[in-house]
Scaffold this motif. Sequence first.
Motif, PDB file in Angstrom:
ATOM      1  N   GLY A   1      43.348  41.812  38.354  1.00  0.00           N
ATOM      2  CA  GLY A   1      43.513  42.075  36.923  1.00  0.00           C
ATOM      3  C   GLY A   1      43.096  40.899  36.059  1.00  0.00           C
ATOM      4  N   ALA A   2      43.406  39.661  36.514  1.00  0.00           N
ATOM      5  CA  ALA A   2      43.000  38.480  35.756  1.00  0.00           C
ATOM      6  C   ALA A   2      41.480  38.331  35.731  1.00  0.00           C
ATOM      7  CB  ALA A   2      43.648  37.236  36.361  1.00  0.00           C
ATOM      8  N   LEU A   3      40.831  38.592  36.866  1.00  0.00           N
ATOM      9  CA  LEU A   3      39.364  38.526  36.899  1.00  0.00           C
ATOM     10  C   LEU A   3      38.737  39.606  36.024  1.00  0.00           C
ATOM     11  CD1 LEU A   3      38.761  37.803  40.695  1.00  0.00           C
ATOM     12  CD2 LEU A   3      38.619  36.187  38.798  1.00  0.00           C
ATOM     13  N   CYS A   4      39.315  40.800  36.054  1.00  0.00           N
ATOM     14  CA  CYS A   4      38.796  41.872  35.199  1.00  0.00           C
ATOM     15  C   CYS A   4      38.987  41.550  33.721  1.00  0.00           C
ATOM     16  CB  CYS A   4      39.490  43.196  35.531  1.00  0.00           C
ATOM     17  SG  CYS A   4      39.068  43.869  37.154  1.00  0.00           S
ATOM     18  N   THR A   5      40.059  40.813  33.392  1.00  0.00           N
ATOM     19  CA  THR A   5      40.259  40.413  32.008  1.00  0.00           C
ATOM     20  C   THR A   5      39.117  39.538  31.504  1.00  0.00           C
ATOM     21  OG1 THR A   5      42.658  40.495  32.324  1.00  0.00           O
ATOM     22  CG2 THR A   5      41.849  39.253  30.437  1.00  0.00           C
ATOM     23  N   VAL A   6      38.597  38.695  32.393  1.00  0.00           N
ATOM     24  CA  VAL A   6      37.530  37.782  31.999  1.00  0.00           C
ATOM     25  C   VAL A   6      36.162  38.459  32.011  1.00  0.00           C
ATOM     26  CG1 VAL A   6      36.379  35.604  32.553  1.00  0.00           C
ATOM     27  CG2 VAL A   6      38.849  35.817  32.837  1.00  0.00           C
ATOM     28  N   PHE A   7      35.921  39.320  33.004  1.00  0.00           N
ATOM     29  CA  PHE A   7      34.577  39.839  33.223  1.00  0.00           C
ATOM     30  C   PHE A   7      34.340  41.237  32.644  1.00  0.00           C
ATOM     31  CE2 PHE A   7      35.117  36.770  36.730  1.00  0.00           C
ATOM     32  CZ  PHE A   7      34.033  35.953  36.443  1.00  0.00           C
ATOM     33  N   MET A   8      35.365  41.899  32.096  1.00  0.00           N
ATOM     34  CA  MET A   8      35.150  43.204  31.491  1.00  0.00           C
ATOM     35  C   MET A   8      34.302  43.070  30.227  1.00  0.00           C
ATOM     36  SD  MET A   8      36.247  46.004  32.862  1.00  0.00           S
ATOM     37  CE  MET A   8      37.298  46.547  34.218  1.00  0.00           C
ATOM     38  N   LYS A   9      33.399  44.029  30.001  1.00  0.00           N
ATOM     39  CA  LYS A   9      32.521  43.979  28.835  1.00  0.00           C
ATOM     40  C   LYS A   9      33.223  44.428  27.562  1.00  0.00           C
ATOM     41  CE  LYS A   9      28.240  44.636  31.440  1.00  0.00           C
ATOM     42  NZ  LYS A   9      27.013  45.461  31.596  1.00  0.00           N
ATOM     43  N   LYS A  10      34.172  45.349  27.678  1.00  0.00           N
ATOM     44  CA  LYS A  10      34.863  45.859  26.501  1.00  0.00           C
ATOM     45  C   LYS A  10      36.218  45.174  26.356  1.00  0.00           C
ATOM     46  CE  LYS A  10      32.654  50.394  26.426  1.00  0.00           C
ATOM     47  NZ  LYS A  10      32.847  51.860  26.373  1.00  0.00           N
ATOM     48  N   ALA A  11      36.535  44.784  25.111  1.00  0.00           N
ATOM     49  CA  ALA A  11      37.779  44.055  24.852  1.00  0.00           C
ATOM     50  C   ALA A  11      39.007  44.909  25.131  1.00  0.00           C
ATOM     51  CB  ALA A  11      37.798  43.563  23.406  1.00  0.00           C
ATOM     52  N   VAL A  12      38.910  46.215  24.926  1.00  0.00           N
ATOM     53  CA  VAL A  12      40.056  47.089  25.196  1.00  0.00           C
ATOM     54  C   VAL A  12      40.389  47.092  26.678  1.00  0.00           C
ATOM     55  CG1 VAL A  12      40.888  49.455  25.054  1.00  0.00           C
ATOM     56  CG2 VAL A  12      39.522  48.516  23.203  1.00  0.00           C
ATOM     57  N   HIS A  13      39.372  47.178  27.525  1.00  0.00           N
ATOM     58  CA  HIS A  13      39.609  47.147  28.967  1.00  0.00           C
ATOM     59  C   HIS A  13      40.172  45.805  29.408  1.00  0.00           C
ATOM     60  CE1 HIS A  13      36.270  50.445  29.372  1.00  0.00           C
ATOM     61  NE2 HIS A  13      37.388  50.891  28.810  1.00  0.00           N
ATOM     62  N   SER A  14      39.702  44.711  28.816  1.00  0.00           N
ATOM     63  CA  SER A  14      40.243  43.390  29.143  1.00  0.00           C
ATOM     64  C   SER A  14      41.714  43.290  28.764  1.00  0.00           C
ATOM     65  CB  SER A  14      39.436  42.311  28.422  1.00  0.00           C
ATOM     66  OG  SER A  14      38.093  42.316  28.846  1.00  0.00           O
ATOM     67  N   ALA A  15      42.066  43.834  27.598  1.00  0.00           N
ATOM     68  CA  ALA A  15      43.468  43.801  27.171  1.00  0.00           C
ATOM     69  C   ALA A  15      44.354  44.619  28.107  1.00  0.00           C
ATOM     70  CB  ALA A  15      43.583  44.315  25.743  1.00  0.00           C
ATOM     71  N   LEU A  16      43.880  45.765  28.563  1.00  0.00           N
ATOM     72  CA  LEU A  16      44.656  46.580  29.504  1.00  0.00           C
ATOM     73  C   LEU A  16      44.844  45.860  30.836  1.00  0.00           C
ATOM     74  CD1 LEU A  16      43.136  50.123  28.825  1.00  0.00           C
ATOM     75  CD2 LEU A  16      45.398  49.302  28.188  1.00  0.00           C
ATOM     76  N   CYS A  17      43.797  45.202  31.330  1.00  0.00           N
ATOM     77  CA  CYS A  17      43.918  44.448  32.584  1.00  0.00           C
ATOM     78  C   CYS A  17      44.905  43.292  32.435  1.00  0.00           C
ATOM     79  CB  CYS A  17      42.548  43.939  33.014  1.00  0.00           C
ATOM     80  SG  CYS A  17      41.386  45.237  33.487  1.00  0.00           S
ATOM     81  N   LEU A  18      44.863  42.608  31.288  1.00  0.00           N
ATOM     82  CA  LEU A  18      45.803  41.510  31.058  1.00  0.00           C
ATOM     83  C   LEU A  18      47.233  42.021  30.961  1.00  0.00           C
ATOM     84  CD1 LEU A  18      46.218  38.534  30.559  1.00  0.00           C
ATOM     85  CD2 LEU A  18      45.763  38.904  28.142  1.00  0.00           C
ATOM     86  N   ALA A  19      47.433  43.186  30.353  1.00  0.00           N
ATOM     87  CA  ALA A  19      48.776  43.764  30.281  1.00  0.00           C
ATOM     88  C   ALA A  19      49.299  44.089  31.679  1.00  0.00           C
ATOM     89  CB  ALA A  19      48.762  45.016  29.409  1.00  0.00           C
TER      90      ALA A  19
END
Length: 280
Positions: A28-46
């Motif tokens: 989830g932390a890696l997806c937060t950094v490497f996701m292209k869309k900010a919404v997906h990064s926020a969901l991974c961080l949550a």
Amino acid sequence: MSAQLAAYSTSTGEAFQFWVLGTVAVIGALCTVFMKKAVHSALCLAGTMIILAIFYLANGAYFLGIVQIVVYTGAIMMLFLFVVMLVGVTAADSLKETIKGQRWLAVLSGLGFGVLLVAGIGHASLTEFTGLTEANANGNVEGLAALIFTKYVFAFEITGALLITAAVGAMVLTHRERTERALTQREMAERRVREGKHVPPLPAPGVYARHNAVDVQGLLPDGTPSELTVSSTLRERGQIRDVSVEALNDLKALEQRAEERLERAAIEPPHLKRTEEASK
């Protein structure tokens, strides 16, 4: 003696929980950094924050676990997520460098933080474990408060100052002060006429497209889509449905049926037409 052995040992359930949830938290932390869309990064961080809360609860830090879920995940992250969804932040925004040299400064700051983190972990030493029973003897909240306001009070105050500075900096960066008078509607219309832009009102979404959704481009009479009918934000996100092919196919089918009817009308003998007219 049994309490001391329990402090040094790890059960099978705890090990299974750590390796499974730890792997998911890292992903989830890696997806937060490497996701292209900010919404997906926020969901991974949550999701990563929720797993950290589970770790806190499993280790007896009940107050930290509840705060992690209620404050950070439930309030701050959800607020950030809703703001991103409403404002419409895309990956293209990260390519615009508003402050010159901020990327290199961020890289140097990250390297410095990494060096300090590695040095701190390398010099850390654990001679013996206290155990959860002794640490939470007077309650988890009381033990946490005693550590924060006695042994780690200086670090706690520095962290609070950094958070306040970050909040003030975010407000300063996002605040846009108008330096000139706002144009009236008449002035904007006159400027459009002088510049030769699209003078009449923009066409509505889905015109000639048999759809009226905001993500459907309006089609011109010849079947080609018009980019003026949809929002530029949807175009940047790539969330536009293309119905031009479907509309062109329907138009071709309509033209073919019309040609067939015209051909049949031309081939029919005259006496059949008189019979039809008499029956009418």
